[in-house]
Design a protein around this motif. Structure first.
Motif, PDB file in Angstrom:
ATOM      1  N   LEU A  87      -6.695  19.368 -75.643  1.00 27.62           N
ATOM      2  CA  LEU A  87      -6.582  20.441 -76.150  1.00 27.62           C
ATOM      3  C   LEU A  87      -7.826  21.419 -76.291  1.00 27.62           C
ATOM      4  O   LEU A  87      -8.810  20.760 -77.028  1.00 27.62           O
ATOM      5  CB  LEU A  87      -5.740  20.701 -77.199  1.00 27.62           C
ATOM      6  N   TYR A 171       0.114  26.763 -67.352  1.00 28.39           N
ATOM      7  CA  TYR A 171      -0.482  26.580 -68.723  1.00 28.39           C
ATOM      8  C   TYR A 171       0.514  27.130 -69.648  1.00 28.39           C
ATOM      9  O   TYR A 171       0.627  26.424 -70.942  1.00 28.39           O
ATOM     10  CB  TYR A 171      -1.813  27.330 -68.674  1.00 28.39           C
ATOM     11  N   ASN A 175       1.958  24.660 -72.714  1.00 30.85           N
ATOM     12  CA  ASN A 175       1.704  25.025 -74.165  1.00 30.85           C
ATOM     13  C   ASN A 175       3.115  25.102 -74.815  1.00 30.85           C
ATOM     14  O   ASN A 175       3.199  24.803 -76.092  1.00 30.85           O
ATOM     15  CB  ASN A 175       0.870  26.488 -74.118  1.00 30.85           C
ATOM     16  N   THR A 179       4.377  22.899 -77.914  1.00 23.97           N
ATOM     17  CA  THR A 179       4.554  23.700 -79.304  1.00 23.97           C
ATOM     18  C   THR A 179       6.113  23.223 -79.643  1.00 23.97           C
ATOM     19  O   THR A 179       6.130  23.012 -80.995  1.00 23.97           O
ATOM     20  CB  THR A 179       4.660  25.272 -78.817  1.00 23.97           C
ATOM     21  N   LEU A 184       1.461  21.021 -80.908  1.00 28.45           N
ATOM     22  CA  LEU A 184       0.567  21.979 -80.818  1.00 28.45           C
ATOM     23  C   LEU A 184       0.907  23.405 -81.656  1.00 28.45           C
ATOM     24  O   LEU A 184       1.835  23.681 -81.772  1.00 28.45           O
ATOM     25  CB  LEU A 184       0.765  22.419 -79.332  1.00 28.45           C
ATOM     26  N   PRO A 186       0.119  26.988 -81.578  1.00 30.23           N
ATOM     27  CA  PRO A 186      -0.608  27.784 -80.528  1.00 30.23           C
ATOM     28  C   PRO A 186      -1.708  28.858 -81.049  1.00 30.23           C
ATOM     29  O   PRO A 186      -2.203  29.343 -80.336  1.00 30.23           O
ATOM     30  CB  PRO A 186       0.721  28.512 -79.907  1.00 30.23           C
ATOM     31  N   GLY A 190      -5.017  25.241 -77.702  1.00 32.00           N
ATOM     32  CA  GLY A 190      -4.287  25.705 -76.335  1.00 32.00           C
ATOM     33  C   GLY A 190      -4.661  24.467 -75.389  1.00 32.00           C
ATOM     34  O   GLY A 190      -5.701  23.898 -75.611  1.00 32.00           O
ATOM     35  N   VAL A 191      -3.873  24.314 -74.416  1.00 29.67           N
ATOM     36  CA  VAL A 191      -3.943  23.242 -73.383  1.00 29.67           C
ATOM     37  C   VAL A 191      -5.313  23.685 -72.440  1.00 29.67           C
ATOM     38  O   VAL A 191      -5.249  24.820 -71.911  1.00 29.67           O
ATOM     39  CB  VAL A 191      -2.824  23.099 -72.311  1.00 29.67           C
TER      40      VAL A 191
END
Ligand code: FMN
Length: 220
Positions: A87, A171, A175, A179, A184, A186, A190-191
């Motif tokens: 990330l 992506y 993401n 999430t 994650l 957001p 982010g990835v």
């Protein structure tokens, strides 16, 4: 510091190839994986920002969720011994909490902090011009994560472990999955990319590289 020979390093670079067939029966020992992750943690980053996190995805169900949106993982997803999702930080502006907290941890005085942040402001705004959009700022952090990515793969190759960097995925979808899994935030991260590790199931064909004359110029 003890050193290894240039030939040993070159051998590792020749050994490292994008591995698309892992032997599912071979798992990387925990201490070797810890070593690879330590290489990521020790990697350099612009202004020492360390704008990254490393998610080691060993949960089979989560891997199955990710695989349909990750066309770049060419093998059955459980075959890789380890899957790491890297990330990158979002909104790593010079004046963000992210930088203030990290500078505080390094023991800067209030005065030193303001001077450092002013320098970062000029750097981000005028020199490298990454304050233009959220995307340019995120991509700057993503760039740093690729240094960690490379160090992990090289360090793995040095001890005979295979890897494959992965950018072949959607992506937004990854993401969203992370999430929903609570892995994650957001707004914060982010990835950036993924990387698989394991042991090759078969020999990998000779790598192609452009000749040195095409890519390297000496100006003396
Ligand atoms: C940032 C990056 C992303 C990549 N993404 C994928 C991928 O999604 N799937 C894949 O099979 N290979 C992927 N690769 C592997 C490249 O295709 C491979 O590194 C390149 O063809 C050179 O071959 P070599 O790594 O075997 O020397 C990626 C490589 C890099 C550096």
């Amino acid at each position: 510091m003890s050193t290894i020979s240039k030939q040993q390093v070159l051998d590792a670079f020749h050994f490292r190839s994008a591995c698309r067939y892992y032997d599912p029966s071979k798992k990387i020992p925990k201490e070797d994986m810890d070593y690879i992750l330590e290489l990521a943690r020790l990697s350099p980053s612009s202004v020492g920002s360390e704008p990254w996190k490393f998610l080691v995805i060993q949960n089979p169900a989560l891997r199955e969720k990710i695989h349909p949106v990750a066309w770049g993982i060419k093998h059955p997803v459980q075959e890789a011994s380890h899957l790491v999702i890297i990330l990158a930080k979002r909104n790593a502006r010079y004046d963000s909490e992210f930088f203030r907290v990290s500078l505080q941890k390094r023991g800067l005085t209030a005065e030193q902090m303001e001077a450092t942040l002013a320098r970062y402001q000029t750097f981000q705004r005028d020199d490298i011009k990454i304050l233009e959009s959220d995307r340019t700022l995120f991509d700057w952090c993503s760039k740093q994560t690729y240094i960690a990515l490379a160090n992990m793969m090289t360090g793995a190759a040095l001890i005979g472990i295979d890897s494959c960097p992965i950018e072949g995925f959607n992506y937004d979808a990854v993401n969203q999955i992370l999430t929903e899994e609570g892995l994650l935030d957001p707004q914060e991260y982010g990835v950036s990319c993924m990387v698989t590790f394991g042991y090759r199931a078969k020999e990998i064909t000779q790598k192609y590289r452009k000749p040195a004359e095409e890519t390297i110029s000496w100006i003396e």
